[in-house]
Design an enzyme around this catalytic site. Structure first.
Site, PDB file in Angstrom:
ATOM      1  N   CYS A 171       0.818  -1.225   0.000  1.00  0.00           N
ATOM      2  CA  CYS A 171       0.000   0.000   0.000  1.00  0.00           C
ATOM      3  C   CYS A 171       0.849   1.272   0.000  1.00  0.00           C
ATOM      4  CB  CYS A 171      -0.952  -0.002   1.190  1.00  0.00           C
ATOM      5  SG  CYS A 171      -0.259  -0.665   2.720  1.00  0.00           S
ATOM      6  N   HIS A 213      -3.004   6.296   4.133  1.00  0.00           N
ATOM      7  CA  HIS A 213      -1.553   6.388   4.303  1.00  0.00           C
ATOM      8  C   HIS A 213      -1.093   7.729   3.721  1.00  0.00           C
ATOM      9  CE1 HIS A 213      -1.470   2.381   5.643  1.00  0.00           C
ATOM     10  NE2 HIS A 213      -0.654   1.832   4.781  1.00  0.00           N
TER      11      HIS A 213
END
Lengths: 335, 335
Positions: A130, A243
């Site tokens: 990710c 994120h």
């Protein structure tokens, strides 16, 4: 494929699997039949797809007969076992785990960045970690325009990166704090509520974490830039699902901040929100739920003549995981 | 000074002022008389020092008669006004605001780093910005051992850096979330609970924030290294009282990770916690309440032959503010 394809979602009850089901619907992926798979303890449960209940099955070769594409959100150990079995059963496997990414036989794909790579597959295609996906979205147009030489990447990673249990840990720890109770760490090695944990994955003796190694190795493989220099630092923060990565980059050719913003705005899957004086910049809470990654705080590096600093935020469960995998599946259908 | 000195604490009701009172006690600063000052709306309130109530006074020149040392935790605008007035009244002012730090007549001091600078004062001595203090603690021994050339500094700053109101914002927003209510941003431009705000202080057209400028200018002044290259990025995180900084540094002379850990361990005010495989590294929750800054995740930079990466955490209210100011006052007493 006029009537669509048969899709298997493996790890369908986890955070990434659940998001995968949602995104297959959202993107109107041509699903003729959906089969859901999960680990032993979830077998017999149901998941919902397109308004219908789908029974969760055990991962066994016969159950994949007739599957065209399998999107696999299992752990690394399971993915190493399952993916070849599913591929042998005739499906093309899009695997989100760390099990196959660095295998030279397996393409590692971010569809906006290296769509051509998908063609070389032998039944398994890997989706990157990710943090790599979020970071590489602004890195790619900079690399194309000015050739990246060195990147210092410092991450602020949400708890969803650790799956449903990570999300529950932050929730339960914070609720305990709100009730005035002692906080017991639930899933991470330490309390994450109101804290930072500068360690993700296991460590090698040189002091780097697996997460940091992934950022180096995967970025190089996807950009086909084996000599790209990367200094990574990965940190878990008390944020639910996005994120964020602070990037300091050096290119061979000077790129101004204004030019960088143009490059980002023109790049598919990337949006620019960059007016800090008006309090406009990407933040986890405003990017959550979006497929696009959002970049801002773009500025020329005062410490390097060909340097740029920037800040990129992406939904870890979407572009960081499920959206990217579904986009790979779309590429497979088109190729 | 056998019977101690008369100390004024200006801004005594704020987060940094309250911590200053606590630290004067803890460090057994030789206080003969303590006077407390604050803004108009706090005048008449009391604060506690050494078990006694102290009435909060208005900031006026006559009230500083006989004061030896004034520790000032007011805002920048007030500090610009108050500090010369207090100094003219005969006190030596230790100022924690941004009002005097870059004045060439004013020493900017971190006692472990540049204690000699304190002697050149003309009545006012400045204490640096909290992020600068935390970052400079490990930078100084590296600079002495290998001469710093370039630093990429990426911060994770707690809400206490925005004072009592910052702390209350994170508390109230989180409690609203726990009650299932809509969260209204309280003090920051955006919600900080479960979010990141990549903007601290105001911005200049080149895209840098005041906080980032401070990190550059103050670090150069304290280290007496006007050419030191610094690439700063400052971010507010949902943590209560510790600032963390990821540092990627290049030195003129190669410093190994092992040597860096030795240098850090030998440096006063700095502790090393660095065994990530055993889940030992500095974190806000474990550093909170300590005067020492704590450094870990020390590793050689895979992207630069003379590079090091590391992670440092310091209590923003203590070493980042009050402890450093009281240490400066101790230096003044000794010099």
């Amino acid at each position: 494929m006029a009537n669509g394809v048969t899709v298997a979602v493996v790890g369908a009850t986890g955070a990434a699997g659940q998001t995968t089901l949602k995104i297959l619907e959202e993107r109107k992926f041509p699903v003729r039949e959906l089969r859901a798979f999960a680990s032993e303890r979830s077998v017999g449960k149901t998941v919902t797809f397109a308004g219908e209940s789908v029974k969760v099955q055990r991962v066994e070769a016969p159950a994949f007969k007739g599957v065209d594409i399998a999107i696999c959100s299992a752990g690394t150990a399971q993915a190493r076992e399952y993916a070849p079995m599913i591929a042998r059963a005739g499906a093309i496997v899009v695997d989100k785990s760390n099990g196959w990414r660095m295998d030279p036989q397996v393409p590692l794909v971010v569809p906006e960045v290296n769509p051509h790579a998908v063609r070389a597959h032998h039944g398994i295609i890997a989706s990157p970690n990710c943090t790599t996906i979020v970071a590489i979205m602004p890195l790619k147009p900079l690399h194309d325009a000015g050739r990246l030489r060195r990147v210092v990447a410092t991450s602020y990673q949400s708890v969803s990166g650790a799956g449903v249990q990570g999300i529950e840990a932050l929730r339960e720890e914070t609720l305990a704090w709100a009730r005035g109770e002692a906080v017991t760490p639930k899933h991470f090695a330490h309390q994450i509520a109101f804290n930072l944990i500068p360690a993700i994955d296991t460590f090698t003796p040189d002091g780097y974490s697996g997460e940091e190694r992934k950022l180096i190795n995967e970025t190089r493989k996807i950009l086909e830039a084996p000599d790209l220099l990367i200094a990574p630092m990965t940190v878990r923060v008390p944020v639910f699902t996005c994120h964020s990565v602070a990037l300091n980059v050096e290119t061979d050719t000077k790129i101004t901040a204004a030019r960088a913003r143009e490059l980002f705005a023109a790049f598919p899957g990337l949006r620019v929100v960059d007016d800090p004086a008006a309090q406009q910049y990407p933040m986890p809470l405003t990017v959550e739920g979006q497929d696009d990654c959002v970049v801002g705080r773009v500025r020329e590096d005062l410490s390097h003549p060909r340097g740029l600093s920037l800040w990129v935020v992406g939904d870890q469960l979407r572009k960081g995981a499920a959206t990217n995998a579904v986009q790979i599946a779309e590429l497979v259908l088109r190729s």
